[in-house]
Design an enzyme around this catalytic site. Sequence first.
Site, short mmCIF file in Angstrom:
data_model
loop_
_atom_site.label_atom_id
_atom_site.label_comp_id
_atom_site.label_asym_id
_atom_site.label_seq_id
_atom_site.Cartn_x
_atom_site.Cartn_y
_atom_site.Cartn_z
N ARG A 138 25.83 101.56 -38.34
CA ARG A 138 25.52 101.93 -37.11
C ARG A 138 25.79 100.63 -35.90
NH1 ARG A 138 25.86 106.46 -35.67
NH2 ARG A 138 24.65 106.17 -33.82
N ILE A 139 25.37 99.66 -36.09
CA ILE A 139 25.76 98.48 -35.27
C ILE A 139 27.23 98.10 -35.43
CG2 ILE A 139 25.31 96.09 -34.64
CD1 ILE A 139 23.11 98.33 -33.82
N CYS A 289 16.81 94.21 -31.60
CA CYS A 289 17.05 94.89 -30.43
C CYS A 289 16.01 94.51 -29.56
CB CYS A 289 17.56 96.10 -30.73
SG CYS A 289 16.38 97.11 -31.77
N THR A 319 15.27 104.93 -37.46
CA THR A 319 16.56 104.02 -38.05
C THR A 319 16.84 104.56 -39.56
OG1 THR A 319 15.28 102.56 -38.67
CG2 THR A 319 15.97 102.26 -36.44
N GLY A 348 8.57 92.03 -35.82
CA GLY A 348 8.58 90.81 -35.66
C GLY A 348 9.07 90.40 -34.33
N ASN A 453 18.65 100.62 -28.19
CA ASN A 453 18.55 99.66 -29.60
C ASN A 453 19.88 99.73 -30.15
OD1 ASN A 453 16.80 102.55 -29.86
ND2 ASN A 453 17.78 101.96 -31.83
#
Length: 481
Positions: A138-139, A289, A319, A348, A453
């Site tokens: 995806r990214i 993100c 996701t 995180g 995101n």
Amino acid sequence: MTVNEDTFTNWKNREEIAESMIPVIGKLHRERDVTVLVHSRSLVNKSVVSILKTHRFARQIAGEELSVTETLPFLQALTTLDLGPSQIDIGMLAATYRTDADGLTVEEFTARAVAGATGANKIERGDGRDVVLYGFGRIGRLVARLLIEKSGSGNGLRLRAVVVRGGGDQDIVKRASLLRRDSIHGQFQGTITVDEANSTITANGNEIKVIYANDPSEVDYTAYGIKDAILIDNTGKWRDREGLSQHLRPGIDKVVLTAPGKGDVPNIVHGVNHDTIKPDERILSCASCTTNAIVPPLKAMADEYGVLRGHVETVHSFTNDQNLLDNYHSSERRGRSAPLNMVITETGAASAVAKALPDLQAKITGSSIRVPVPDVSIAILNLQLARETTREDVLDHLRHVSLTSPLKRQIDFISAPDAVSSDFIGSRHASIVDAGATKVEGDNAILYLWYDNEFGYSCQVIRVVQHVSGVEYPTYPAPVA
């Protein structure tokens, strides 16, 4: 002539002006590496209607209309100057000229405002910098789209190769198809051809070698003519220095991770701490993100009001690491069906704030809920401030930050009362302040921050890569600190 006809005639006139701007914007981008902006939004490769809508959007954040009739003279003035690589915001030029023309003509004002990008001051165009994508998910595909879009004259970032695991028959054809069409982000803007025999994808003239490997040690990048490249690892398989160091092979100069780094790997949020990257640092992370979404507005609030403590609750789109239907997963809740459930999970992002903002002493906690939407998330940032303020003051401050500050590429601002998540698909900002949802009472402020995101984060990744590669060009007029 009726009022309606007057309005329509005005629209047609503005269409004609916008149409005349397109070849000028394109020529500046191709021949001089100049990106023309309107309030931080690029006009490169935009349609007539997109240019008009970009101008129209200025009303939401600046409170007054901005017309192409105002910005065209500044664009024309740029063509007369000896410009070097830069980003020039004609929206800001027009807005500043309204209030502070100082008796100058548009040409004189423009020349003074962009003096740092002209003549002896201008940056000389280099030979470009090779980029390799390790992974094409995806990214990875969105970063590829951005790299291709920004190829300009060819003297900036150049996507040379993508490294993936072999996937069987017609693997490269299927990967090219995923680059060409995306269910969320739409069609690729341009042309894509595939050469299976030579394992290449050519997108808008950019020839991209598809390299098949199961491990970094299997790749000899110099065999493909790749040198001093920046490798973007978007697999997330390795997140510490030891693991990411496997990429530092002949042909690769630096490694950028598109996930939170572990150990001593610097976590970089562009606009906040990218200037702390040491020239000899070869491995760094772009954090997450959500970290990119909350840190810029957190910094903006801390700088103005001080922050004593805070909590961030993210409502995050599902996701690929979740299951479509209930099935085994290493994480208990993420094994439950993503499109059918709200799923409580960890984030995180709050703990990562300390790496990006080490001077912030406030304790920031965080939690996350995954929800059944495929893209765009919202972070609810609940802050105890060091002093009391008002809702109007906070909104005025954040509106100003989104328009003129060094964080204007990270923070966007919207006052539309009916905004929903899908409105922000494709946003290039790290986060968007929802003015209507903002709550302030005394020393307590609650900010609602939308963020794409996927795409917004990918834009932040590209900004970091531009910075470390030396092709992050200055913006004029310069942001106000």
